[in-house]
Design an enzyme around this catalytic site. Structure first.
Site, PDB file in Angstrom:
ATOM      1  N   LYS A 161       0.861  -1.184   0.000  1.00  0.00           N
ATOM      2  CA  LYS A 161       0.000   0.000   0.000  1.00  0.00           C
ATOM      3  C   LYS A 161       0.903   1.242   0.000  1.00  0.00           C
ATOM      4  CE  LYS A 161      -4.211   1.535   2.303  1.00  0.00           C
ATOM      5  NZ  LYS A 161      -4.924   1.970   1.104  1.00  0.00           N
TER       6      LYS A 161
HETATM    7  N1  PMP Z   1      -7.734  -1.813  -3.032  1.00  0.00           N
HETATM    8  C1  PMP Z   1      -7.140  -0.619  -2.894  1.00  0.00           C
HETATM    9  C2  PMP Z   1      -6.380  -0.064  -4.042  1.00  0.00           C
HETATM   10  C3  PMP Z   1      -7.236   0.089  -1.684  1.00  0.00           C
HETATM   11  O1  PMP Z   1      -6.659   1.280  -1.536  1.00  0.00           O
HETATM   12  C4  PMP Z   1      -7.979  -0.457  -0.621  1.00  0.00           C
HETATM   13  C5  PMP Z   1      -8.114   0.306   0.671  1.00  0.00           C
HETATM   14  N2  PMP Z   1      -7.052   0.029   1.544  1.00  0.00           N
HETATM   15  C6  PMP Z   1      -8.583  -1.703  -0.807  1.00  0.00           C
HETATM   16  C7  PMP Z   1      -8.434  -2.346  -2.012  1.00  0.00           C
HETATM   17  C8  PMP Z   1      -9.348  -2.358   0.309  1.00  0.00           C
HETATM   18  O2  PMP Z   1      -8.458  -2.808   1.297  1.00  0.00           O
HETATM   19  P1  PMP Z   1      -8.865  -2.894   2.826  1.00  0.00           P
HETATM   20  O3  PMP Z   1     -10.093  -3.729   2.888  1.00  0.00           O
HETATM   21  O4  PMP Z   1      -7.706  -3.539   3.483  1.00  0.00           O
HETATM   22  O5  PMP Z   1      -9.103  -1.510   3.295  1.00  0.00           O
END
Ligand code: PMP
Length: 309
Positions: A161
């Site tokens: 991320k």
């Molecule tokens: N894909 C992307 C590109 C994101 O930024 C997020 C948000 N973090 C998600 C998916 C969903 O991930 P999560 O459920 O861990 O928040």
């Protein structure tokens, strides 16, 4: 809502609690110029036992994992970051909030190689309501398939991320909003469905769930993992390594997004094609209400997912 309008006053940075306005960095910070930061977004829910951070351990694990491809050393351990976060929520008296940890290469020199730039780290927490609007959870949203493709995981590790990756999310999301849609769906380089700009996606067909696999250039979402587990425990078959073509979006019985910010948001239309009956479908509704029952602690199950403040 802007930060000016919020009742927040503290940020944890590099081991210390600072006044909100004092959490500053230099304009020649490496991360600002080259997108060399990694971050997390977690939610803390209001429960009868006080604020409860949802799947904090998994968010922290992903933060350390995101740092790896960039050889970024985070010299603050799990325990320290957890204590800092709990204290941050407590000090600001937040009943529920969004939590944003970020680590980035700091200020020393500006070659693309971070060289001896220090790793800086901060955690902020603030109140944040429904990400895609109040009505979105019940009525669903209209989305468009973006003309921007997601970077391939052979170009940039998409399972990390990383701050810099989010220019792609911005382009896709803003294009959608300019065209009157609430959000985008982004295809990967091969033209298969990847995810939303900040959400994973699920498709329901004939009572079974499908979500793109980790090889489709997606973030390994923690809400994605949560929904997979909840759905399986409810007796659904979940295909979690699916390949979904663009055309299959149109013929889905139901579609929904998942994310820490977006939670479980139904999709009712894609590029003006109505999905199912054009409203939140029964499978989405069952999973969504189970999700909120769990995160608001209206059940004792899944207790291991919570860090109480
Ligand atoms: N894909 C992307 C590109 C994101 O930024 C997020 C948000 N973090 C998600 C998916 C969903 O991930 P999560 O459920 O861990 O928040």
């Amino acid at each position: 809502m802007s930060f000016d309008e919020m009742d927040v006053d503290t940020i944890w940075m590099d081991g210390e609690f600072l006044d909100w306005d004092d959490a500053q960095i230099h304009v020649l910070t490496h991360g600002l110029h080259y997108g060399t930061g990694i971050f997390e977004g977690a939610r803390c829910y209001e429960t009868e036992r006080g604020p409860a951070i949802f799947r904090w351990e998994e968010h922290l694990d992903r933060l350390y994992e995101s740092a790896k491809p960039y050889e970024m050393e985070i010299d603050h351990g799990h325990e320290e970051l957890t204590e800092a976060t709990v204290e941050l929520v407590r000090r600001q008296d937040l009943a529920s909030c969004y939590i944003r940890p970020i680590a980035f290469y700091g200020y020393r020199s500006l070659g693309v190689s971070p060289g001896d730039c220090p790793t800086r780290i901060a955690i902020a927490a603030w109140p944040w309501g429904t990400y895609l609007g109040e009505e979105a959870l019940e009525e669903g949203i209209d989305v468009m398939v973006s003309s921007w493709r997601k970077h391939s995981s052979s170009q940039i590790p998409t399972n990390a991320k990383t701050t810099g990756l989010y220019v792609n999310s911005l382009l896709a999301g803003e294009e959608a909003r300019r065209n009157g849609y609430a959000e985008a769906i982004v295809l990967n380089k091969e033209g298969q469905v990847a995810e939303g700009p900040g959400e994973n996606i699920f498709l329901v067909r004939d009572g079974e769930l499908f979500t793109p696999g980790l090889s489709q250039s997606i973030l390994d979402g923690i809400t994605r993992d949560t929904v997979i587990q909840l759905a399986r425990d409810l007796g659904y078959t979940v295909h979690d390594q699916a390949t979904i073509s663009r055309g299959e979006l149109n013929t889905a019985d139901e579609l929904f997004f998942t994310g820490s910010a977006a939670e479980v948001t139904p999709i009712r239309r894609v590029d003006n094609v109505t999905i199912g009956d054009g409203e939140r479908g029964p499978v989405t509704e069952e999973i969504q209400s189970r999700f909120f029952e769990v995160v608001e602690r209206r059940t004792d199950e899944y207790e291991e997912w919570f860090t109480y403040v």
